[in-house]
Design a protein around this motif. Structure first.
Motif, short mmCIF file in Angstrom:
data_model
loop_
_atom_site.label_atom_id
_atom_site.label_comp_id
_atom_site.label_asym_id
_atom_site.label_seq_id
_atom_site.Cartn_x
_atom_site.Cartn_y
_atom_site.Cartn_z
N PHE A 113 0.86 -1.18 0.00
CA PHE A 113 0.00 0.00 0.00
C PHE A 113 0.90 1.23 0.00
O PHE A 113 1.48 1.57 -1.02
N GLN A 114 1.05 1.89 1.15
CA GLN A 114 1.94 3.04 1.23
C GLN A 114 3.19 2.70 2.02
O GLN A 114 3.16 1.83 2.91
N ALA A 115 4.30 3.38 1.70
CA ALA A 115 5.58 3.13 2.36
C ALA A 115 6.27 4.48 2.53
O ALA A 115 5.77 5.52 2.11
N ALA A 116 7.45 4.45 3.18
CA ALA A 116 8.16 5.71 3.42
C ALA A 116 9.65 5.46 3.52
O ALA A 116 10.11 4.35 3.80
N VAL A 117 10.41 6.54 3.28
CA VAL A 117 11.86 6.51 3.45
C VAL A 117 12.27 7.82 4.09
O VAL A 117 11.75 8.89 3.75
N PHE A 118 13.21 7.75 5.04
CA PHE A 118 13.76 8.94 5.67
C PHE A 118 15.24 9.04 5.33
O PHE A 118 16.04 8.18 5.72
N THR A 119 15.58 10.07 4.56
CA THR A 119 16.97 10.33 4.18
C THR A 119 17.05 11.74 3.62
O THR A 119 16.04 12.27 3.12
N LYS A 120 18.22 12.36 3.68
CA LYS A 120 18.43 13.67 3.07
C LYS A 120 19.14 13.55 1.71
O LYS A 120 19.38 14.53 1.04
N ASP A 121 19.45 12.32 1.33
CA ASP A 121 20.14 12.06 0.07
C ASP A 121 19.10 11.72 -1.00
O ASP A 121 18.47 10.66 -0.96
N LEU A 122 18.93 12.60 -1.98
CA LEU A 122 17.90 12.38 -3.00
C LEU A 122 18.18 11.15 -3.84
O LEU A 122 17.25 10.45 -4.26
N ASP A 123 19.45 10.85 -4.10
CA ASP A 123 19.78 9.67 -4.89
C ASP A 123 19.31 8.40 -4.17
O ASP A 123 18.75 7.48 -4.78
N ILE A 124 19.55 8.36 -2.85
CA ILE A 124 19.09 7.21 -2.06
C ILE A 124 17.57 7.17 -2.04
O ILE A 124 16.96 6.11 -2.21
N ALA A 125 16.95 8.32 -1.85
CA ALA A 125 15.49 8.38 -1.80
C ALA A 125 14.88 7.86 -3.10
O ALA A 125 13.96 7.03 -3.08
N PHE A 126 15.40 8.34 -4.23
CA PHE A 126 14.85 7.92 -5.52
C PHE A 126 15.09 6.44 -5.76
O PHE A 126 14.24 5.75 -6.35
N ASP A 127 16.22 5.94 -5.32
CA ASP A 127 16.52 4.51 -5.47
C ASP A 127 15.52 3.67 -4.69
O ASP A 127 15.00 2.67 -5.20
N ILE A 128 15.20 4.10 -3.47
CA ILE A 128 14.25 3.35 -2.64
C ILE A 128 12.84 3.46 -3.20
O ILE A 128 12.10 2.47 -3.25
N VAL A 129 12.46 4.66 -3.63
CA VAL A 129 11.14 4.84 -4.23
C VAL A 129 10.96 3.91 -5.42
O VAL A 129 9.92 3.27 -5.60
N LYS A 130 11.98 3.82 -6.25
CA LYS A 130 11.91 2.98 -7.44
C LYS A 130 11.78 1.50 -7.09
O LYS A 130 11.06 0.76 -7.76
N LYS A 131 12.44 1.07 -6.03
CA LYS A 131 12.51 -0.36 -5.72
C LYS A 131 11.41 -0.85 -4.79
O LYS A 131 11.08 -2.04 -4.80
N LEU A 132 10.83 0.04 -3.96
CA LEU A 132 9.77 -0.40 -3.06
C LEU A 132 8.50 -0.71 -3.85
O LEU A 132 8.09 0.06 -4.72
N ASN A 133 7.87 -1.82 -3.55
CA ASN A 133 6.59 -2.18 -4.15
C ASN A 133 5.49 -1.52 -3.33
O ASN A 133 5.09 -2.01 -2.28
N ALA A 134 5.01 -0.37 -3.79
CA ALA A 134 3.98 0.39 -3.08
C ALA A 134 3.27 1.30 -4.06
O ALA A 134 3.82 1.67 -5.09
#
Length: 464
Positions: free
Chosen positions: A392-413
């Motif tokens: 459903f919905q998920a979240a990531v906490f980081t100040k690094d946009l590259d890491i954030a975008f990587d997680i957004v791309k890979k999380l199934n949500a």
């Protein structure tokens, strides 16, 4: 079988109201009333009339904020501050529906792109889909009713609404408000009935759209029984994973995660449940998260200072207690909580590193319990977060946009929040689960679009 339902306060189990259930044989008349209304296009509500009714309804609701707030508290047990926020959201939801009525429109389809399509003008128009049957959940008794009732009315569909039997009072109040605002008879029928009668309702071939918010087991079962041609939207639960990287801002993150974890005692389909924390900051995270959790005020939901109230009933408190006990027996470390305050109130609970096979890890908790898991390799945390069937919905906490975008791309949500908790929602955004968590998309405008269908009109003329 009893032909009444007793509405009890989740906080102290006192009787709030007793209501009569309809018999299964009454479903026929209810469906026929709605279908007859829809079939007679002379009775359809023009856009300006729908706007007038809904604007007046929003005005009435605004004048009764406290009354609606305490009604929701009495049946659902959500604390005052959160119940009031729900009422305000519901009012905004009605206003959003009004705003979107003007956007229910088609578009021109280009012609003359081939010789065979010369001399033609084509465009689509939007029409209401037909009779809507909606079944709702207990946890947001007014706001969910707005999302399923008001959207249908705004789309031009007669709606038959079955609220959760634990919390029907807010939807009945909404129905009274809509009648007072001028909604003609038949456009909304609220049914309090058994599961068997509800199944008879939603599987009838005269139902054109089925809207369901509730458990996956029930939702997918009913979908399998729908008549041919009945469209549907199902909204189920999730496990709402969060990934916390070592550069996360603790000052912003901790309050957000505490709210997202324990809001309405975790009885939210996108409530924070599984937090994967970078090993380098895990000890500090646990310390600060626990300190903030222990400051929550737990108790009477009618008190304006209360943060966490009761679960909907004692059975749910029993289940949560059993799951926590099982996780600890399986090897999880109890950080805080883990005990009952009363028959229906369970302490906000934090578990550290329960096995992935424990129920708290592999099923939706739907209670005030959060699990923390350390990780050293981010992709391994993402793999574990994606391992469940619910997404459903998920979240990531980081100040690094590259890491954030990587997680957004890979999380199934269906939605990933960056530096915000998983339970964030505004009612004009798309909202819904994927895979076993649901089908279709909620949100006021999205639901209205689901409740319409397109008709193509093609005009042929030698002068075109």
């Amino acid at each position: 079988m009893e032909n009444t339902v007793k509405i009890r306060s989740p906080y102290d189990q006192k009787l709030v109201k007793e209501l009569t259930l309809i018999e299964a044989n009454e479903i026929e008349n209810i469906i026929q009333n709605a279908k007859s209304l829809f079939d007679d296009q002379s009775l359809w509500l023009p856009a300006y009339q729908k706007i007038e009714v809904l604007e007046k309804a929003a005005s009435i609701m605004n004048a009764r904020i406290e009354e609606l707030t305490f009604l929701a508290i009495s049946e659902g047990g959500k604390p005052y501050k959160d119940s009031k926020a729900e009422v305000l959201r519901a009012i905004k939801g009605v206003k959003l529906a009004v705003e979107h009525i003007s956007q229910l429109k088609g578009e021109q389809v280009p012609m003359a792109l081939t010789e065979a399509s010369l001399n033609r003008l084509a465009f689509t128009i939007k029409e209401p889909i037909g009779v809507v049957a909606a079944i709702s959940a207990f946890n947001h008794p007014l706001n969910l009713a707005v999302h399923q009732i008001v959207t249908a009315v705004a789309a031009g569909c007669p709606v038959i609404f079955k609220p959760a039997l634990a919390t029907p009072l807010s939807s009945l109040a909404l129905a009274d408000i809509l009648r007072e605002a001028g909604l003609p008879s038949g456009w909304l029928q609220i049914v309090l009935c058994s599961k068997e009668a509800a199944e008879k309702l939603v599987t009838d071939p005269r139902i054109s759209f089925f809207s369901f918010i509730g458990s996956a087991k029930v939702g997918w079962y009913l979908k399998s029984k729908l008549s041919q041609g009945t469209r549907c939207a199902l909204e189920h639960g999730g496990a709402a994973p969060v990934i916390v990287e070592q550069d996360a801002d603790f000052a912003e993150m901790i309050p957000d995660l505490v709210k997202g974890s324990f809001y309405h005692a975790g009885q939210v389909c996108v409530s924070v449940q599984k937090i994967y924390v970078n090993q380098d900051i895990c000890d500090l995270f646990i310390q600060k998260f626990t300190q903030a959790t222990n400051k929550l005020i737990v108790g009477d939901p009618s008190e304006k200072s209360t943060d966490v109230g009761p679960l909907i009933n004692s059975r749910e408190a029993d289940r949560v207690a059993e799951w926590v006990k099982e996780a600890i027996a399986d090897g999880a470390e109890l950080i805080t909580g883990g005990t009952r305050v009363s028959e229906t109130i369970f302490q906000p609970t934090i578990l550290f590193n329960p096995p992935e096979s424990s129920k708290v890890s592999c099923k939706e908790i739907f209670g005030p319990v959060v699990c923390i898991y350390p990780f050293t390799v981010r992709d391994e945390a993402i793999k574990k977060a994606n391992a469940l069937e619910v997404h459903f919905q998920a979240a990531v906490f980081t100040k690094d946009l590259d890491i954030a975008f990587d997680i957004v791309k890979k999380l199934n949500a269906t939605a990933v929040m960056i530096n915000d908790h998983t339970a964030f929602r505004v009612d004009w955004m798309p909202f819904g689960g994927r895979d076993s968590s649901g089908i279709g998309m909620g949100g006021i405008s999205y639901s209205m679009n689901e409740m319409t269908r397109e008709k193509l009109m093609v005009i042929k003329s030698k002068n075109l």
